[in-house]
Write a protein that holds these residues in place. Structure first.
Motif, PDB file in Angstrom:
ATOM      1  N   GLN A 151      20.334  55.443  21.988  1.00  0.00           N
ATOM      2  CA  GLN A 151      19.398  55.102  22.911  1.00  0.00           C
ATOM      3  C   GLN A 151      18.708  53.813  22.835  1.00  0.00           C
ATOM      4  OE1 GLN A 151      16.891  58.549  23.787  1.00  0.00           O
ATOM      5  NE2 GLN A 151      19.080  59.877  24.097  1.00  0.00           N
ATOM      6  N   ARG A 152      18.102  53.529  21.613  1.00  0.00           N
ATOM      7  CA  ARG A 152      17.390  52.627  21.300  1.00  0.00           C
ATOM      8  C   ARG A 152      17.973  51.197  21.215  1.00  0.00           C
ATOM      9  NH1 ARG A 152      15.640  52.399  15.524  1.00  0.00           N
ATOM     10  NH2 ARG A 152      16.008  54.379  16.011  1.00  0.00           N
ATOM     11  N   GLU A 153      19.277  51.160  21.109  1.00  0.00           N
ATOM     12  CA  GLU A 153      20.060  50.394  20.941  1.00  0.00           C
ATOM     13  C   GLU A 153      20.463  49.723  22.444  1.00  0.00           C
ATOM     14  OE1 GLU A 153      23.479  50.229  18.158  1.00  0.00           O
ATOM     15  OE2 GLU A 153      22.145  50.585  16.686  1.00  0.00           O
ATOM     16  N   ALA A 154      20.745  50.686  23.214  1.00  0.00           N
ATOM     17  CA  ALA A 154      20.724  50.408  24.783  1.00  0.00           C
ATOM     18  C   ALA A 154      19.732  49.733  25.277  1.00  0.00           C
ATOM     19  CB  ALA A 154      21.287  51.768  25.448  1.00  0.00           C
ATOM     20  N   ARG A 155      18.467  50.267  25.024  1.00  0.00           N
ATOM     21  CA  ARG A 155      17.278  49.740  25.550  1.00  0.00           C
ATOM     22  C   ARG A 155      17.225  48.401  25.086  1.00  0.00           C
ATOM     23  NH1 ARG A 155      15.117  54.920  24.375  1.00  0.00           N
ATOM     24  NH2 ARG A 155      14.068  54.115  22.447  1.00  0.00           N
ATOM     25  N   GLN A 156      17.463  47.972  24.023  1.00  0.00           N
ATOM     26  CA  GLN A 156      17.168  46.628  23.249  1.00  0.00           C
ATOM     27  C   GLN A 156      18.105  45.693  24.253  1.00  0.00           C
ATOM     28  OE1 GLN A 156      17.815  46.992  19.161  1.00  0.00           O
ATOM     29  NE2 GLN A 156      15.674  47.521  18.788  1.00  0.00           N
ATOM     30  N   LEU A 157      19.317  46.291  24.287  1.00  0.00           N
ATOM     31  CA  LEU A 157      20.547  45.435  25.041  1.00  0.00           C
ATOM     32  C   LEU A 157      19.941  45.302  26.364  1.00  0.00           C
ATOM     33  CD1 LEU A 157      23.990  46.731  24.110  1.00  0.00           C
ATOM     34  CD2 LEU A 157      23.156  44.198  24.156  1.00  0.00           C
ATOM     35  N   PHE A 158      19.383  46.282  27.022  1.00  0.00           N
ATOM     36  CA  PHE A 158      19.097  46.196  28.530  1.00  0.00           C
ATOM     37  C   PHE A 158      17.815  44.929  28.513  1.00  0.00           C
ATOM     38  CE2 PHE A 158      16.172  47.695  31.947  1.00  0.00           C
ATOM     39  CZ  PHE A 158      17.198  47.620  32.895  1.00  0.00           C
ATOM     40  N   ARG A 159      17.186  45.197  27.861  1.00  0.00           N
ATOM     41  CA  ARG A 159      15.948  44.331  27.904  1.00  0.00           C
ATOM     42  C   ARG A 159      16.569  42.831  27.596  1.00  0.00           C
ATOM     43  NH1 ARG A 159      13.139  47.536  23.562  1.00  0.00           N
ATOM     44  NH2 ARG A 159      12.519  49.128  25.008  1.00  0.00           N
ATOM     45  N   GLY A 160      17.321  42.764  26.689  1.00  0.00           N
ATOM     46  CA  GLY A 160      17.904  41.382  26.437  1.00  0.00           C
ATOM     47  C   GLY A 160      18.746  40.943  28.024  1.00  0.00           C
ATOM     48  N   CYS A 161      19.013  41.703  28.777  1.00  0.00           N
ATOM     49  CA  CYS A 161      19.933  41.348  29.862  1.00  0.00           C
ATOM     50  C   CYS A 161      19.093  40.948  31.136  1.00  0.00           C
ATOM     51  CB  CYS A 161      20.816  42.593  30.328  1.00  0.00           C
ATOM     52  SG  CYS A 161      22.282  42.817  29.207  1.00  0.00           S
ATOM     53  N   GLN A 162      17.537  41.323  30.735  1.00  0.00           N
ATOM     54  CA  GLN A 162      16.769  40.633  31.786  1.00  0.00           C
ATOM     55  C   GLN A 162      16.264  39.371  31.661  1.00  0.00           C
ATOM     56  OE1 GLN A 162      14.051  43.948  31.302  1.00  0.00           O
ATOM     57  NE2 GLN A 162      14.616  45.099  32.772  1.00  0.00           N
ATOM     58  N   VAL A 163      16.160  38.763  32.844  1.00  0.00           N
ATOM     59  CA  VAL A 163      15.428  37.348  32.714  1.00  0.00           C
ATOM     60  C   VAL A 163      14.250  37.330  33.712  1.00  0.00           C
ATOM     61  CG1 VAL A 163      15.973  34.777  33.445  1.00  0.00           C
ATOM     62  CG2 VAL A 163      17.715  36.370  32.387  1.00  0.00           C
ATOM     63  N   ASN A 164      13.191  36.945  33.324  1.00  0.00           N
ATOM     64  CA  ASN A 164      11.884  37.255  34.032  1.00  0.00           C
ATOM     65  C   ASN A 164      11.865  38.417  34.625  1.00  0.00           C
ATOM     66  OD1 ASN A 164      11.191  34.672  33.314  1.00  0.00           O
ATOM     67  ND2 ASN A 164      12.275  33.671  35.028  1.00  0.00           N
ATOM     68  N   GLY A 165      12.228  39.653  33.935  1.00  0.00           N
ATOM     69  CA  GLY A 165      11.802  40.827  34.664  1.00  0.00           C
ATOM     70  C   GLY A 165      12.906  41.458  35.438  1.00  0.00           C
ATOM     71  N   VAL A 166      14.107  40.492  35.805  1.00  0.00           N
ATOM     72  CA  VAL A 166      15.016  40.997  36.519  1.00  0.00           C
ATOM     73  C   VAL A 166      16.380  40.653  35.908  1.00  0.00           C
ATOM     74  CG1 VAL A 166      16.454  40.147  38.901  1.00  0.00           C
ATOM     75  CG2 VAL A 166      13.853  39.741  38.724  1.00  0.00           C
ATOM     76  N   LEU A 167      17.136  42.235  36.378  1.00  0.00           N
ATOM     77  CA  LEU A 167      18.416  42.008  35.442  1.00  0.00           C
ATOM     78  C   LEU A 167      19.433  40.923  35.723  1.00  0.00           C
ATOM     79  CD1 LEU A 167      19.646  44.113  33.759  1.00  0.00           C
ATOM     80  CD2 LEU A 167      20.636  45.180  35.602  1.00  0.00           C
ATOM     81  N   ASP A 168      20.115  40.525  34.980  1.00  0.00           N
ATOM     82  CA  ASP A 168      21.038  39.499  35.176  1.00  0.00           C
ATOM     83  C   ASP A 168      22.426  39.860  34.952  1.00  0.00           C
ATOM     84  OD1 ASP A 168      22.452  36.928  35.356  1.00  0.00           O
ATOM     85  OD2 ASP A 168      21.892  36.206  33.339  1.00  0.00           O
ATOM     86  N   GLU A 169      23.222  39.901  35.862  1.00  0.00           N
ATOM     87  CA  GLU A 169      24.596  40.711  36.028  1.00  0.00           C
ATOM     88  C   GLU A 169      25.344  39.868  34.903  1.00  0.00           C
ATOM     89  OE1 GLU A 169      28.368  41.412  38.963  1.00  0.00           O
ATOM     90  OE2 GLU A 169      26.297  40.706  39.915  1.00  0.00           O
ATOM     91  N   ALA A 170      25.516  38.779  34.729  1.00  0.00           N
ATOM     92  CA  ALA A 170      26.322  38.058  33.725  1.00  0.00           C
ATOM     93  C   ALA A 170      26.046  38.486  32.415  1.00  0.00           C
ATOM     94  CB  ALA A 170      26.166  36.411  34.103  1.00  0.00           C
TER      95      ALA A 170
END
Length: 130
Positions: free
Chosen positions: A8-27
């Motif tokens: 769960q923690r690793e998924a949250r970290q990945l999720f935060r890393g996929c955000q750009v300026n608070g918006v999720l980046d699909e790429a």
């Protein structure tokens, strides 16, 4: 399937890393999933499952449905969009639709939040009170 706290923690970290300026980046999400599927670390299925859930929730929170009894004018649409972005932030996907059954007013749904200012709902509430 029960997901470990580490996954769960690793998924949250990945999720935060996929955000750009608070918006999720699909790429970035696609790149993270591809990398995770290639590396296959311990518990990667749980991480992918949790990441999928986080992405799904974020997409739902960023999807807006605006229903109006009549066609929404461009000025009204701009005002609604500005108000929603002020409250929910940028990156919203706003869909406008016409629903004559509402009689008048607006129904706005953002994720699980529903703002219903329609005449139809008011009449139904009035009818239930008698």
């Amino acid at each position: 399937m029960k997901i470990s706290k580490l996954a769960q923690r690793e998924a949250r970290q990945l999720f935060r890393g996929c955000q750009v300026n608070g918006v999720l980046d699909e790429a970035r999400v696609r790149q993270a999933v591809d990398l995770l599927a290639e590396m296959k670390p311990h518990g990667y299925v749980g991480i992918l499952s949790r990441l999928h859930r986080l992405v799904k929730l974020d997409v739902a929170q960023r999807t807006v449905t605006v229903e109006n009894a009549v066609e929404t004018s461009p000025q009204q649409a701009a005002a609604i969009k500005a108000g929603l972005e002020k409250h929910y932030g940028t990156g919203l996907e706003i869909n406008f639709s016409v629903n004559p059954a509402l009689i008048g007013g607006l129904r706005i749904q953002v994720g699980s939040d529903l703002y219903d200012g329609t005449v139809r709902t008011r009449l139904e509430k009035l009818q239930q009170s008698f």
